[in-house]
Design an enzyme around this catalytic site. Structure first.
Site, PDB file in Angstrom:
ATOM      1  CG  ASP A  30      -6.688  55.076 -74.469  1.00 46.27           C
ATOM      2  OD1 ASP A  30      -7.581  55.810 -73.996  1.00 46.27           O
ATOM      3  OD2 ASP A  30      -6.404  53.953 -73.987  1.00 46.27           O
ATOM      4  CE  LYS A  35     -11.665  54.585 -75.225  1.00 45.00           C
ATOM      5  NZ  LYS A  35     -11.356  54.944 -73.836  1.00 45.00           N
ATOM      6  CG  LEU A 153     -16.880  67.238 -70.095  1.00 43.28           C
ATOM      7  CD1 LEU A 153     -17.447  65.844 -70.098  1.00 43.28           C
ATOM      8  CD2 LEU A 153     -16.046  67.468 -71.342  1.00 43.28           C
ATOM      9  NE  ARG A 154     -24.288  69.996 -68.176  1.00 43.92           N
ATOM     10  CZ  ARG A 154     -25.176  70.921 -68.514  1.00 43.92           C
ATOM     11  NH1 ARG A 154     -26.309  71.017 -67.860  1.00 43.92           N
ATOM     12  NH2 ARG A 154     -24.942  71.743 -69.514  1.00 43.92           N
ATOM     13  CG  ASN A 208     -18.809  66.725 -59.711  1.00 43.78           C
ATOM     14  OD1 ASN A 208     -19.289  67.640 -60.381  1.00 43.78           O
ATOM     15  ND2 ASN A 208     -18.141  65.742 -60.257  1.00 43.78           N
ATOM     16  N   GLY A 253     -36.301  62.086 -57.243  1.00 45.74           N
ATOM     17  CA  GLY A 253     -36.543  60.828 -57.928  1.00 45.74           C
ATOM     18  C   GLY A 253     -35.647  59.746 -57.381  1.00 45.74           C
ATOM     19  CB  CYS A 260     -19.068  62.341 -61.954  1.00 45.63           C
ATOM     20  SG  CYS A 260     -18.450  62.138 -63.632  1.00 45.63           S
ATOM     21  CE  LYS A 320     -25.810  62.887 -68.046  1.00 43.90           C
ATOM     22  NZ  LYS A 320     -25.345  64.233 -67.767  1.00 43.90           N
TER      23      LYS A 320
HETATM   24  C1  UGA Z   1     -21.564  65.578 -63.449  1.00 43.95           C
HETATM   25  C2  UGA Z   1     -21.526  67.119 -63.341  1.00 43.95           C
HETATM   26  O1  UGA Z   1     -22.829  67.641 -63.593  1.00 43.95           O
HETATM   27  C3  UGA Z   1     -20.524  67.718 -64.329  1.00 43.95           C
HETATM   28  O2  UGA Z   1     -20.441  69.130 -64.147  1.00 43.95           O
HETATM   29  C4  UGA Z   1     -19.153  67.091 -64.080  1.00 43.95           C
HETATM   30  O3  UGA Z   1     -18.179  67.570 -64.989  1.00 43.95           O
HETATM   31  C5  UGA Z   1     -19.262  65.583 -64.223  1.00 43.95           C
HETATM   32  O4  UGA Z   1     -20.227  65.081 -63.269  1.00 43.95           O
HETATM   33  C6  UGA Z   1     -17.899  64.982 -63.959  1.00 43.95           C
HETATM   34  O5  UGA Z   1     -17.405  65.114 -62.832  1.00 43.95           O
HETATM   35  O6  UGA Z   1     -17.254  64.492 -64.902  1.00 43.95           O
HETATM   36  P1  UGA Z   1     -22.745  63.821 -65.091  1.00 43.95           P
HETATM   37  O7  UGA Z   1     -22.291  62.773 -64.122  1.00 43.95           O
HETATM   38  O8  UGA Z   1     -22.510  63.628 -66.538  1.00 43.95           O
HETATM   39  O9  UGA Z   1     -22.059  65.248 -64.735  1.00 43.95           O
HETATM   40  O10 UGA Z   1     -24.314  63.947 -64.904  1.00 43.95           O
HETATM   41  P2  UGA Z   1     -25.356  64.977 -64.267  1.00 43.95           P
HETATM   42  O11 UGA Z   1     -26.173  65.545 -65.340  1.00 43.95           O
HETATM   43  O12 UGA Z   1     -24.704  65.894 -63.338  1.00 43.95           O
HETATM   44  O13 UGA Z   1     -26.287  63.965 -63.440  1.00 43.95           O
HETATM   45  C7  UGA Z   1     -25.744  63.162 -62.408  1.00 43.95           C
HETATM   46  C8  UGA Z   1     -26.828  62.317 -61.775  1.00 43.95           C
HETATM   47  O14 UGA Z   1     -27.701  63.127 -60.999  1.00 43.95           O
HETATM   48  C9  UGA Z   1     -27.730  61.576 -62.739  1.00 43.95           C
HETATM   49  O15 UGA Z   1     -27.910  60.263 -62.266  1.00 43.95           O
HETATM   50  C10 UGA Z   1     -29.037  62.334 -62.724  1.00 43.95           C
HETATM   51  O16 UGA Z   1     -30.140  61.519 -63.001  1.00 43.95           O
HETATM   52  C11 UGA Z   1     -29.064  62.817 -61.288  1.00 43.95           C
HETATM   53  N1  UGA Z   1     -29.867  64.033 -61.088  1.00 43.95           N
HETATM   54  C12 UGA Z   1     -29.517  65.205 -61.647  1.00 43.95           C
HETATM   55  C13 UGA Z   1     -30.993  63.969 -60.248  1.00 43.95           C
HETATM   56  O17 UGA Z   1     -31.330  62.906 -59.700  1.00 43.95           O
HETATM   57  N2  UGA Z   1     -31.721  65.110 -60.030  1.00 43.95           N
HETATM   58  C14 UGA Z   1     -31.368  66.289 -60.590  1.00 43.95           C
HETATM   59  O18 UGA Z   1     -32.074  67.299 -60.329  1.00 43.95           O
HETATM   60  C15 UGA Z   1     -30.256  66.336 -61.422  1.00 43.95           C
END
Ligand code: UGA
Length: 440
Positions: A30, A35, A153-154, A208, A253, A260, A320
């Site tokens: 990096d 960092k 990944l999440r 996504n 919600g 992302c 989240k």
């Molecule tokens: C998301 C994808 O789920 C990953 O597979 C992907 O790798 C990642 O983006 C990325 O592109 O790097 P992430 O942003 O960490 O992951 O979070 P999520 O768990 O997907 O949630 C995204 C948003 O959707 C959050 O704000 C969550 O609160 C919202 N959400 C999720 C809802 O409002 N309702 C749901 O049913 C699910």
């Protein structure tokens, strides 16, 4: 294998650490020296459950190193992963300047054949861009291949997702190169899909955007539920039982935030427009999502027509649970709207308060949810951290000025909260308090 990972954000740090865990020799690079120094001292730059332990073990066992020296890392590696940020510009276009700069760095330091793998989320055609930059900037006649290997990944579950992926996508122009990547991932039990570079790049955005679409779809259904007095939780349960639809990502919600979904949906919309296809469906996905905060604030305003001087306990600030990431967090918009109308905000988040301080107007940061709710006119549940589910609400009710809950994530059971003596407002929930005006 000798691996170099450039960029130590979420994706880079987790990817590099997991490759080390699988027995490879990894250098994570990096250009942010502070960092790298912190990582060397095993201080994590992000909150991610389980990551610290994994970094510590692999670092101590010598498989994982951190460096600002791109030259040595590129020379050392057979496979180089590009894992830098790809932010969105105002028009939704993806800013590829960091990817371009890394490609140039790789080109200048190449000392032989390299496989260059793009893991950053990049629009279709970026593989070509990387190839061209390397060709132009590489002095000697070194051979190389460019691969697309998007990451799924999440945040909050990144270590689990990287060690147990539901699929591995390898976009390569030659089978020989794809097989080298397969070898790297061979100890992970996951379906591997080999395709061309363009298709791999599109898979990431399509995934996504589809998940974002599911969220906006159920949020639109929740608007209908409100108008007729139905319950979106029951509807989602009934709909999600169909395996062709699936139960996940149907939680209505406040909608999606984070680093992302908002950026990637905008980017796919922009790319498709540039290619000559108007992807109107994605516009609607964003519009529905943008409307969620207004709807929530309108619900609060209907109950408290005069917001000035009202005190609101905001539970949850990160976009989240299980992360301290505040990027595109719904809490910021909500707090700004209420604070702008003279409300007093008392906020608590289990890990994101430091990150939140830089983004929020003056609010009182509390030690815990109980302190935040003390004397409050209402509790606003913004992020569904598990610890908020386990609160002693009886105790909270006794200390609140008025026992009102606005549940932005539909985490609580309306009937149970009513029995506990709360006025409960959710989004699209069946509850006597939950009747917005028609057309709202
Ligand atoms: C998301 C994808 O789920 C990953 O597979 C992907 O790798 C990642 O983006 C990325 O592109 O790097 P992430 O942003 O960490 O992951 O979070 P999520 O768990 O997907 O949630 C995204 C948003 O959707 C959050 O704000 C969550 O609160 C919202 N959400 C999720 C809802 O409002 N309702 C749901 O049913 C699910």
């Amino acid at each position: 294998m000798n691996i170099c990972v450039i960029g130590t954000g979420y994706v880079g740090l987790v990817t590099g650490t997991v490759f080390a865990e699988l027995g490879n020799d990894v250098i994570c690079v990096d250009n942010d020296s502070s960092k790298i120094e912190s990582l060397d001292r095993q201080v994590m730059p992000i909150y991610e459950p389980g990551l610290g332990e994994l970094v510590e073990r692999n670092h101590n066992e010598g498989r994982l190193r951190f460096s600002t020296d791109a030259k040595s890392a590129v020379e050392f590696a057979e496979i180089i992963f590009i894992c830098v940020g790809t932010p969105s510009s105002d028009g939704g276009e993806t800013d590829l300047s960091a990817v371009g700069a890394v490609a140039e760095t790789i080109a200048t330091h190449m000392n032989g054949y390299k496989i260059i793998v793009n893991k950053s989320t990049v629009p279709v055609g970026t593989g070509d861009m990387v190839k061209n930059i390397i060709r132009i900037n590489c002095n000697a006649d070194h051979q190389f291949d460019v691969v697309s290997n998007p990451e799924f990944l999440r945040e909050g579950q990144a270590v689990h997702d990287a060690l147990k992926p539901d699929r591995i996508i390898i976009g390569a122009d030659e089978k020989r190169v794809a097989f080298k990547l397969l070898e790297l991932y061979s100890s992970l039990q996951a379906p591997m899909i080999i395709t061309d570079v363009y298709s791999a790049e599109i898979i990431k955005y399509a995934s996504n955007s589809f998940l974002a679409l599911k969220i906006s779809f159920i949020n639109a259904i929740s608007n209908i539920c409100e108008l007729v007095g139905a319950d979106v939780g029951d509807v989602a349960n009934g709909v999600g039982r169909d395996p062709r639809i699936g139960a996940q990502f149907l939680s209505a919600g406040l909608g999606f935030g984070g680093s992302c979904f908002p950026k990637d949906v905008k980017s796919l919309l922009h790319t498709s427009g540039k290619l000559g296809y108007e992807f109107g469906l994605l516009k609607e996905v964003l519009e529905i999502n943008d409307g969620r905060v207004d709807r929530f604030v309108a619900l609060i305003r209907r109950r408290f027509p005069e917001l000035r001087g009202k005190s609101f306990a905001v539970l949850g600030l990160s976009f989240k649970p299980n992360t301290d990431d505040m990027r595109d967090a719904r809490s910021v918009e909500i707090i700004k709207a209420l604070h702008g109308e003279g409300a007093v905000i008392r906020a608590f988040d289990p890990v994101a308060m430091n990150a939140a301080k830089k983004l929020l107007p003056p609010v009182a940061f509390c030690q815990n949810a109980y302190e935040a709710c003390n004397g409050a006119d209402a509790m606003l549940l913004i992020t569904e951290w598990r610890e908020f589910k386990l609160l002693n609400l009886e105790k909270i009710r006794r200390t609140m000025k008025s026992p009102v809950i606005f549940d932005g994530r539909n985490m609580y059971d309306p009937e149970r909260k009513r029995r506990l003596g709360f006025e409960y407002f959710g989004l699209g929930r069946k509850s006597p308090n939950n009747r917005p005006e028609k057309g709202a």
